[in-house]
Design a protein around this motif. Sequence first.
Motif, PDB file in Angstrom:
ATOM      1  N   ASP A 210      -4.345   5.295 -22.622  1.00 35.86           N
ATOM      2  CA  ASP A 210      -4.456   4.781 -23.863  1.00 35.86           C
ATOM      3  C   ASP A 210      -5.468   3.598 -24.226  1.00 35.86           C
ATOM      4  O   ASP A 210      -5.473   3.134 -25.538  1.00 35.86           O
ATOM      5  CB  ASP A 210      -3.090   4.274 -24.333  1.00 35.86           C
ATOM      6  CG  ASP A 210      -1.807   5.219 -24.600  1.00 35.86           C
ATOM      7  OD1 ASP A 210      -2.288   6.548 -24.439  1.00 35.86           O
ATOM      8  OD2 ASP A 210      -0.934   4.871 -25.239  1.00 35.86           O
ATOM      9  N   GLY A 211      -6.110   3.341 -23.196  1.00 29.18           N
ATOM     10  CA  GLY A 211      -7.303   2.360 -23.484  1.00 29.18           C
ATOM     11  C   GLY A 211      -6.780   0.928 -23.575  1.00 29.18           C
ATOM     12  O   GLY A 211      -7.624   0.098 -24.020  1.00 29.18           O
ATOM     13  N   LYS A 212      -5.406   0.590 -23.282  1.00 26.17           N
ATOM     14  CA  LYS A 212      -4.747  -0.744 -23.321  1.00 26.17           C
ATOM     15  C   LYS A 212      -5.152  -1.515 -21.965  1.00 26.17           C
ATOM     16  O   LYS A 212      -4.975  -2.806 -22.220  1.00 26.17           O
ATOM     17  CB  LYS A 212      -3.443  -0.803 -23.698  1.00 26.17           C
ATOM     18  CG  LYS A 212      -3.172  -0.024 -24.956  1.00 26.17           C
ATOM     19  CD  LYS A 212      -1.533  -0.209 -25.433  1.00 26.17           C
ATOM     20  CE  LYS A 212      -1.385   0.291 -26.509  1.00 26.17           C
ATOM     21  NZ  LYS A 212      -1.376   1.816 -27.074  1.00 26.17           N
ATOM     22  N   LEU A 213      -5.420  -1.050 -20.963  1.00 21.85           N
ATOM     23  CA  LEU A 213      -5.842  -1.645 -19.711  1.00 21.85           C
ATOM     24  C   LEU A 213      -6.755  -1.013 -19.023  1.00 21.85           C
ATOM     25  O   LEU A 213      -7.056   0.034 -19.080  1.00 21.85           O
ATOM     26  CB  LEU A 213      -4.536  -1.566 -18.854  1.00 21.85           C
ATOM     27  CG  LEU A 213      -3.350  -2.481 -18.937  1.00 21.85           C
ATOM     28  CD1 LEU A 213      -2.341  -2.235 -18.034  1.00 21.85           C
ATOM     29  CD2 LEU A 213      -3.877  -4.100 -18.756  1.00 21.85           C
ATOM     30  N   ALA A 214      -7.587  -1.783 -17.995  1.00 17.20           N
ATOM     31  CA  ALA A 214      -8.588  -1.256 -17.304  1.00 17.20           C
ATOM     32  C   ALA A 214      -8.341  -1.766 -15.972  1.00 17.20           C
ATOM     33  O   ALA A 214      -7.910  -3.103 -15.838  1.00 17.20           O
ATOM     34  CB  ALA A 214      -9.815  -1.846 -17.786  1.00 17.20           C
ATOM     35  N   ALA A 231     -10.840 -13.811  -9.433  1.00 16.50           N
ATOM     36  CA  ALA A 231     -11.347 -12.731  -9.053  1.00 16.50           C
ATOM     37  C   ALA A 231     -10.361 -11.565  -8.734  1.00 16.50           C
ATOM     38  O   ALA A 231     -10.737 -10.395  -8.717  1.00 16.50           O
ATOM     39  CB  ALA A 231     -12.081 -13.019  -7.634  1.00 16.50           C
ATOM     40  N   ILE A 232      -9.113 -11.950  -8.700  1.00 19.65           N
ATOM     41  CA  ILE A 232      -8.452 -10.815  -8.662  1.00 19.65           C
ATOM     42  C   ILE A 232      -8.048  -9.745  -9.708  1.00 19.65           C
ATOM     43  O   ILE A 232      -7.865 -10.159 -10.794  1.00 19.65           O
ATOM     44  CB  ILE A 232      -6.767 -11.390  -8.389  1.00 19.65           C
ATOM     45  CG1 ILE A 232      -6.875 -12.277  -6.979  1.00 19.65           C
ATOM     46  CG2 ILE A 232      -5.806 -10.393  -8.115  1.00 19.65           C
ATOM     47  CD1 ILE A 232      -5.528 -13.123  -7.139  1.00 19.65           C
ATOM     48  N   SER A 233      -8.230  -8.488  -9.299  1.00 17.84           N
ATOM     49  CA  SER A 233      -8.135  -7.508 -10.509  1.00 17.84           C
ATOM     50  C   SER A 233      -6.823  -6.769 -10.259  1.00 17.84           C
ATOM     51  O   SER A 233      -6.033  -6.883  -9.387  1.00 17.84           O
ATOM     52  CB  SER A 233      -9.355  -6.508 -10.244  1.00 17.84           C
ATOM     53  OG  SER A 233      -9.067  -5.574  -9.005  1.00 17.84           O
ATOM     54  N   ILE A 234      -6.809  -5.871 -11.338  1.00 18.41           N
ATOM     55  CA  ILE A 234      -5.493  -5.026 -11.355  1.00 18.41           C
ATOM     56  C   ILE A 234      -5.413  -4.207 -10.288  1.00 18.41           C
ATOM     57  O   ILE A 234      -4.539  -3.981  -9.445  1.00 18.41           O
ATOM     58  CB  ILE A 234      -5.348  -4.292 -12.710  1.00 18.41           C
ATOM     59  CG1 ILE A 234      -4.967  -5.279 -13.979  1.00 18.41           C
ATOM     60  CG2 ILE A 234      -4.337  -3.225 -12.728  1.00 18.41           C
ATOM     61  CD1 ILE A 234      -4.990  -4.519 -15.160  1.00 18.41           C
ATOM     62  N   ALA A 235      -6.870  -3.567  -9.864  1.00  9.34           N
ATOM     63  CA  ALA A 235      -6.879  -2.870  -8.723  1.00  9.34           C
ATOM     64  C   ALA A 235      -6.410  -3.376  -7.289  1.00  9.34           C
ATOM     65  O   ALA A 235      -5.902  -2.716  -6.515  1.00  9.34           O
ATOM     66  CB  ALA A 235      -8.259  -2.215  -8.684  1.00  9.34           C
ATOM     67  N   ASP A 236      -6.656  -4.615  -7.451  1.00  9.05           N
ATOM     68  CA  ASP A 236      -6.429  -5.397  -6.097  1.00  9.05           C
ATOM     69  C   ASP A 236      -5.048  -5.726  -6.123  1.00  9.05           C
ATOM     70  O   ASP A 236      -4.340  -5.405  -5.005  1.00  9.05           O
ATOM     71  CB  ASP A 236      -6.959  -7.103  -6.154  1.00  9.05           C
ATOM     72  CG  ASP A 236      -8.453  -6.994  -5.902  1.00  9.05           C
ATOM     73  OD1 ASP A 236      -9.057  -6.136  -5.233  1.00  9.05           O
ATOM     74  OD2 ASP A 236      -9.077  -7.763  -6.723  1.00  9.05           O
TER      75      ASP A 236
END
Length: 458
Positions: A210-214, A231-236
């Motif tokens: 939905d384009g609300k998060l990356a 530096a911590i990302s959602i992917a991390d």
Amino acid sequence: MRIVARIVKWFLALLVLAVAGLFTWLYVSPPDLIRIASGYSAKIVCSNVFLADRDAGEVLAVDVQAPGHPLLKLMRVDVDREAGTVSAGLLGILGRSVAIRRDGLGCTSVPNGDVAAARAIAGPTLTPAPPLDAPWPEGSRVDPSQDPEVKRILDDPALTGPGMRAVVVVKNGRIAGERYGEGFSEKTPLLGWSMTKTVNAAIVGTLVKDGKLAIDKNGLFEPWKADGRAAISIADLMAMSSGLQFNEDYGDVTDVTRMLYLAPDMAGFAEAKPLEGDVGKVFSYSSGTAVMLSRIWQDAIGDKGNALAWPRLSLFDPLGMQSAVMETDETGTFVGSSYLYATARDWARFGQFLLQDGVWNGKEILPAGYVAWMHEPAPASNGIYGRGQVWIEGPGDEESSDAAAGLPEDCYWLTGHDGQTIAVVPSEKLVVVRLGLTPSKLQYRPQVLASQLLVALK
């Protein structure tokens, strides 16, 4: 003799004072271990009584005591069905904790005792549609395989494992067989424990679509922006490679038990942890990261009511997971690490949804390629864990590995505490759900069950 009698009298008086002092201390300021045990008891009984309609005494005697800690044998619970509360304490008195039922959100622990404030949070109204007279998964009709080999496998307790409560086998999108333990059925919601993490990762995916998060978003919490945590990302977080300190040992007073049973704000508890490793470089399995993910995606939605309804609107209703209830902490943040209840058939729907790459009834619910990304090996995990909260390898060691069991290389797993597993084998169009109460000390390995079913259903 008078001197002896006097000494005995004084000794008994001192003993009584000591016992009274100990009792007073335990009552006024109980150690965290007692509070965790009572919080765990209240929460597990509450969810099983109000969601699964099970007997409180049985849940206390069987489920609560499964970890085997001697304190749990001394726990007593009080269930108030009218008020929707369960309280628990050592001998029913010491270190008392309470859990409450909330509409649409199952049960929640209330560590600070503010029941009135906790009750102010409510989830979406549940209005399950009547089951369609259609084959599963569109409806509820099941025509299991009549293959005697499938029947033999599902009737073999050595293969389904001690404490089995449900097994559902899906082949080519239809249920090919199922079995249920005594007292359980296709209508019983069952706790997935850490399989909830994968569902939570899928919910993140709905917001990415939905384009609300990356996925590469960092600077996730305001306090983090002032130090290396920026530096911590959602992917991390998804890959369990945040570098944050977190002790996941369930056997004592640790980060995970403190978070689940002593912290009203679980995401806040996890967010406060410092770095202890390089971001993205160290694999460290952590329930705290999954709860922070819940806070992140709920904040991305903004409106609290809309966020509480999101799992149902974006995922459960489209998949027909009518029984699914994801529970929150006291503040209303979903416990995306641990607390999703659903029937075995609904857990199987989710497994089939992953097998279909996030597409359901022709509708793309997750971004194209997202599920494939979820089960790509996380770089820091040495090939055992995926980027999106799934396991590349099933539970166990090299001797019980997927390869040793003869499972295809594309097999991946959802796994949870006490023997909850879903095996997804895309190349064989096979999903095997196995739920139960099977502590790890019993060393049950579901790979053999999945492997034998795969051969029987070829």
